[in-house]
Design an enzyme around this catalytic site. Structure first.
Site, mmCIF file in Angstrom:
data_model
loop_
_atom_site.group_PDB
_atom_site.id
_atom_site.type_symbol
_atom_site.label_atom_id
_atom_site.label_comp_id
_atom_site.label_asym_id
_atom_site.label_seq_id
_atom_site.Cartn_x
_atom_site.Cartn_y
_atom_site.Cartn_z
ATOM 1 N N GLU A 14 188.805 49.182 23.209
ATOM 2 C CA GLU A 14 188.496 49.273 24.719
ATOM 3 C C GLU A 14 189.342 49.261 25.779
ATOM 4 O OE1 GLU A 14 183.916 48.159 25.404
ATOM 5 O OE2 GLU A 14 185.129 46.377 25.689
ATOM 6 N N HIS A 57 186.664 40.164 24.895
ATOM 7 C CA HIS A 57 186.276 41.376 25.730
ATOM 8 C C HIS A 57 187.232 41.218 27.137
ATOM 9 C CE1 HIS A 57 184.324 43.853 28.754
ATOM 10 N NE2 HIS A 57 183.632 44.326 27.802
HETATM 11 P P1 PGA Z 1 180.694 50.260 30.066
HETATM 12 O O1 PGA Z 1 181.183 49.031 29.536
HETATM 13 O O2 PGA Z 1 180.069 51.067 28.789
HETATM 14 O O3 PGA Z 1 179.862 50.181 30.985
HETATM 15 O O4 PGA Z 1 181.939 51.003 30.602
HETATM 16 C C1 PGA Z 1 181.929 48.736 28.310
HETATM 17 C C2 PGA Z 1 182.168 47.343 28.144
HETATM 18 O O5 PGA Z 1 182.785 46.770 28.878
HETATM 19 O O6 PGA Z 1 182.001 46.782 26.863
#
Ligand code: PGA
Length: 260
Positions: free
Chosen positions: A169, A99
């Site tokens: 992401e 992440h």
């Molecule tokens: P968010 O976070 O949906 O609050 O933007 C996503 C993540 O960091 O996995």
């Protein structure tokens, strides 16, 4: 647009909520919502300390538990570390790896690769997060995505590759306040780009089995656009996943699209 695919929602609770009592309350609300929306699979990734307790109250195939990270080590004198085997034995089935918040805290591509190997060794499905920090006009961010994929999956066997889930992401889209970080069309372009690269690396049959999720400010407001145009297999959701009322709206909106 008709969409018959089963959608996977991975909820990343991050360092929330503050107590086990709150975690149980939120989880029990989420369970009720999931039981009413049988066409969506949900994985909740709470902090380590809540995993076993939530696992014991999950009891439905559509709602499983994951972890947010794991150690690169098996065991031993590693103060503060939590191993893949510990996570698996606590009831988790998946684990988020790489992440951006962990990468920012020091997880290099090499560490991410070791964590992927540890997850697979312990029969945990790794959810590999990739994503650029910024988008430049020359498309250099695409090279970042490629190297994150290639380095994270180095040395992974063909059989294990098919277990892996990739979560795209983009860092700039995480935690956005207006919940409109990326459009379905932009997401679709990235989906195609990632699929093409996986195909180049591993061939048709393996790449077609690797699921791709999107994460970064997914909300009830943008989920229809992201599903209709994005082509992804599901979403990695932060804030909305520990807010039962928004989570309910998210799942309702997903199931409404799937009925159309
Ligand atoms: P968010 O976070 O949906 O609050 O933007 C996503 C993540 O960091 O996995």
């Amino acid at each position: 647009m008709k969409n018959k695919k089963r959608i996977l929602i991975v909820g990343n609770w991050k360092m929330n909520p503050n107590t086990l009592i709150s975690a149980k309350e939120i989880f029990s609300s989420i369970k009720k919502i999931v039981l009413k929306n049988k066409k969506t699979d949900v994985v909740i990734c709470p902090p380590f300390t809540f995993i076993n307790s939530l696992f014991n109250s999950s009891k439905t195939a559509a709602l499983t538990i994951g972890a947010q990270d794991l150690s690169v080590y098996d065991s031993g004198a590693r103060t503060g570390e939590v191993s893949g085997m510990m996570i698996k034995s606590s009831g988790a089935e998946m684990v988020i790896v790489g992440h951006s918040e962990k990468r920012a805290a020091g997880d290099t591509d090499e560490i991410v690769n070791k964590k992927i190997q540890q997850a697979l060794k312990n029969n945990l499905v790794p959810i590999l997060c990739i994503g650029e920090s910024i988008r430049d006009d020359h498309g250099e961010y695409l090279a970042v995505i490629k190297s994150q994929i290639k380095n994270a999956l180095a040395g992974v066997s063909k059989k294990s590759l098919t277990q892996i889930i990739i979560a795209y992401e983009p860092v700039w889209a995480i935690g956005n306040t207006n919940f409109s970080a990326i459009t379905g069309h932009e997401l679709h372009q990235m989906y195609l780009f990632i699929k093409k690269y996986l195909k180049e690396l591993y061939g048709d049959s393996i790449s077609s089995l690797i699921k791709i999720l999107y994460g970064g400010s997914v909300s009830p407001d943008n989920v229809s656009d992201l599903i209709n145009f994005g082509e992804v297999n599901g979403f990695l959701v932060g804030r909305v996943s520990y807010d039962p009322s928004s989570f309910k709206d998210l799942l309702t909106n997903i199931s409404d699209i799937k009925k159309k």
